[in-house]
Design a protein around this motif. Structure first.
Motif, PDB file in Angstrom:
ATOM      1  N   PHE A 290      26.113  -3.711   3.766  1.00 48.66           N
ATOM      2  CA  PHE A 290      25.227  -4.516   4.603  1.00 48.66           C
ATOM      3  C   PHE A 290      24.961  -3.823   5.938  1.00 48.66           C
ATOM      4  O   PHE A 290      23.819  -3.726   6.393  1.00 48.66           O
ATOM      5  N   CYS A 291      26.022  -3.311   6.570  1.00 51.42           N
ATOM      6  CA  CYS A 291      25.864  -2.624   7.863  1.00 51.42           C
ATOM      7  C   CYS A 291      25.106  -1.310   7.707  1.00 51.42           C
ATOM      8  O   CYS A 291      24.367  -0.910   8.616  1.00 51.42           O
ATOM      9  N   ASP A 292      25.263  -0.634   6.553  1.00 45.30           N
ATOM     10  CA  ASP A 292      24.463   0.562   6.285  1.00 45.30           C
ATOM     11  C   ASP A 292      22.982   0.203   6.275  1.00 45.30           C
ATOM     12  O   ASP A 292      22.157   0.912   6.858  1.00 45.30           O
ATOM     13  N   GLU A 293      22.646  -0.888   5.599  1.00 46.01           N
ATOM     14  CA  GLU A 293      21.248  -1.305   5.503  1.00 46.01           C
ATOM     15  C   GLU A 293      20.685  -1.697   6.867  1.00 46.01           C
ATOM     16  O   GLU A 293      19.507  -1.494   7.135  1.00 46.01           O
ATOM     17  N   LEU A 294      21.532  -2.245   7.731  1.00 40.91           N
ATOM     18  CA  LEU A 294      21.104  -2.603   9.088  1.00 40.91           C
ATOM     19  C   LEU A 294      21.066  -1.399  10.028  1.00 40.91           C
ATOM     20  O   LEU A 294      20.552  -1.505  11.139  1.00 40.91           O
ATOM     21  N   LYS A 295      21.656  -0.294   9.574  1.00 40.23           N
ATOM     22  CA  LYS A 295      21.757   0.931  10.385  1.00 40.23           C
ATOM     23  C   LYS A 295      22.531   0.681  11.686  1.00 40.23           C
ATOM     24  O   LYS A 295      22.128   1.099  12.766  1.00 40.23           O
ATOM     25  N   ILE A 296      23.669  -0.033  11.540  1.00 37.40           N
ATOM     26  CA  ILE A 296      24.560  -0.304  12.675  1.00 37.40           C
ATOM     27  C   ILE A 296      25.572   0.824  12.753  1.00 37.40           C
ATOM     28  O   ILE A 296      26.552   0.832  12.031  1.00 37.40           O
ATOM     29  N   GLY A 297      25.350   1.779  13.587  1.00 38.13           N
ATOM     30  CA  GLY A 297      26.286   2.864  13.854  1.00 38.13           C
ATOM     31  C   GLY A 297      26.956   3.441  12.627  1.00 38.13           C
ATOM     32  O   GLY A 297      26.943   2.847  11.559  1.00 38.13           O
ATOM     33  N   PRO A 298      27.580   4.594  12.786  1.00 37.04           N
ATOM     34  CA  PRO A 298      28.364   5.164  11.699  1.00 37.04           C
ATOM     35  C   PRO A 298      29.788   4.615  11.747  1.00 37.04           C
ATOM     36  O   PRO A 298      30.234   4.101  12.773  1.00 37.04           O
ATOM     37  N   LEU A 299      30.480   4.756  10.661  1.00 40.39           N
ATOM     38  CA  LEU A 299      31.910   4.461  10.655  1.00 40.39           C
ATOM     39  C   LEU A 299      32.630   5.523  11.483  1.00 40.39           C
ATOM     40  O   LEU A 299      32.124   6.635  11.654  1.00 40.39           O
ATOM     41  N   PRO A 300      33.833   5.221  11.979  1.00 39.06           N
ATOM     42  CA  PRO A 300      34.635   6.273  12.627  1.00 39.06           C
ATOM     43  C   PRO A 300      34.833   7.444  11.675  1.00 39.06           C
ATOM     44  O   PRO A 300      34.815   7.284  10.443  1.00 39.06           O
ATOM     45  N   ASP A 301      35.021   8.619  12.242  1.00 40.86           N
ATOM     46  CA  ASP A 301      35.057   9.855  11.459  1.00 40.86           C
ATOM     47  C   ASP A 301      35.961   9.790  10.236  1.00 40.86           C
ATOM     48  O   ASP A 301      35.577  10.207   9.152  1.00 40.86           O
ATOM     49  N   GLU A 302      37.191   9.272  10.398  1.00 40.25           N
ATOM     50  CA  GLU A 302      38.126   9.285   9.273  1.00 40.25           C
ATOM     51  C   GLU A 302      37.772   8.297   8.166  1.00 40.25           C
ATOM     52  O   GLU A 302      38.372   8.330   7.097  1.00 40.25           O
ATOM     53  N   LEU A 303      36.792   7.441   8.403  1.00 38.13           N
ATOM     54  CA  LEU A 303      36.360   6.495   7.376  1.00 38.13           C
ATOM     55  C   LEU A 303      35.051   6.906   6.707  1.00 38.13           C
ATOM     56  O   LEU A 303      34.580   6.234   5.793  1.00 38.13           O
ATOM     57  N   GLN A 304      34.482   8.007   7.163  1.00 39.58           N
ATOM     58  CA  GLN A 304      33.231   8.484   6.572  1.00 39.58           C
ATOM     59  C   GLN A 304      33.525   9.334   5.341  1.00 39.58           C
ATOM     60  O   GLN A 304      34.625   9.833   5.159  1.00 39.58           O
ATOM     61  N   ASN A 305      32.522   9.489   4.511  1.00 39.95           N
ATOM     62  CA  ASN A 305      32.556  10.408   3.364  1.00 39.95           C
ATOM     63  C   ASN A 305      33.586  10.040   2.306  1.00 39.95           C
ATOM     64  O   ASN A 305      34.194  10.906   1.707  1.00 39.95           O
ATOM     65  N   TRP A 306      33.778   8.747   2.082  1.00 39.86           N
ATOM     66  CA  TRP A 306      34.644   8.311   0.996  1.00 39.86           C
ATOM     67  C   TRP A 306      33.751   7.887  -0.157  1.00 39.86           C
ATOM     68  O   TRP A 306      32.701   7.280   0.036  1.00 39.86           O
TER      69      TRP A 306
END
Length: 187
Positions: free
Chosen positions: A109-125
């Protein structure tokens, strides 16, 4: 005469900027006005490696020492508010799978809203393709078929090494009158 040193806290400043973004966002400002937000300066509620925890009563404890950029803080807080607004802060068994199903839905849902990125260690999973946008459906699938192990690790990182980022799940409604309808402000 010596100048008094000002003690800057870049982590807290970035967090406050993220909060300002959320407070002024048209979707999140109504629910933010009802949430009880607190900084957990001494680590009584939030693990030193976690960003935040939230209760079904709308108590949001934030770790002001956790480093993230302002947009990343906005994302983490948005996820908490969406989870609250969608009514997903519940006690279920197995709890970790329920929280992970809820996070997968609010993350999408937040991806679709384009609300900021996740913190670095939570990206690319690697979230599985075509997950349902219904946490209950995702939860039942993962209970029946198993959840990818890397997502279990992602959940532990999201929770800062704790088992959960929900708290006071058994706490009764506090205050006068009816419990807060968290769905109304976010819908």
């Amino acid at each position: 005469m010596s100048k008094a040193k000002s003690h800057k806290n870049p982590a807290l400043e970035a967090c406050q900027e993220g909060i300002e973004y959320i407070k002024n966002h048209r979707l999140f400002s109504p629910i933010w006005g009802r949430v009880s937000d607190r900084f957990d300066h001494d680590g009584r509620y939030v693990s030193s490696k976690a960003w935040l925890i939230i209760s079904p009563n709308g108590d949001l404890w934030i770790n002001p020492r956790r480093r993230a950029t302002a947009p990343q803080w906005a994302r983490m807080i948005a996820q908490a508010l969406v989870t609250l607004g969608f009514g997903l802060i519940q006690q279920r068994s197995p709890q970790m799978l329920w929280e992970l199903a809820a996070l997968s839905v609010v993350n999408q849902f937040c991806d679709e809203l384009k609300i900021g990125p996740l913190p670095d260690e939570l990206q690319n999973w690697p979230f599985p393709e075509q997950l349902s946008n219904d946490a209950e459906v995702v939860f039942r699938e993962w209970v029946a078929d198993g959840c990818p192990e890397e997502l279990n690790r992602w959940h532990r990182i999201w929770c800062g090494g704790s088992d959960s980022w929900f708290y006071q799940l058994n706490q009764p409604h506090r205050g006068w009158g009816q419990p807060t309808d968290w769905k109304a402000p976010i819908c």
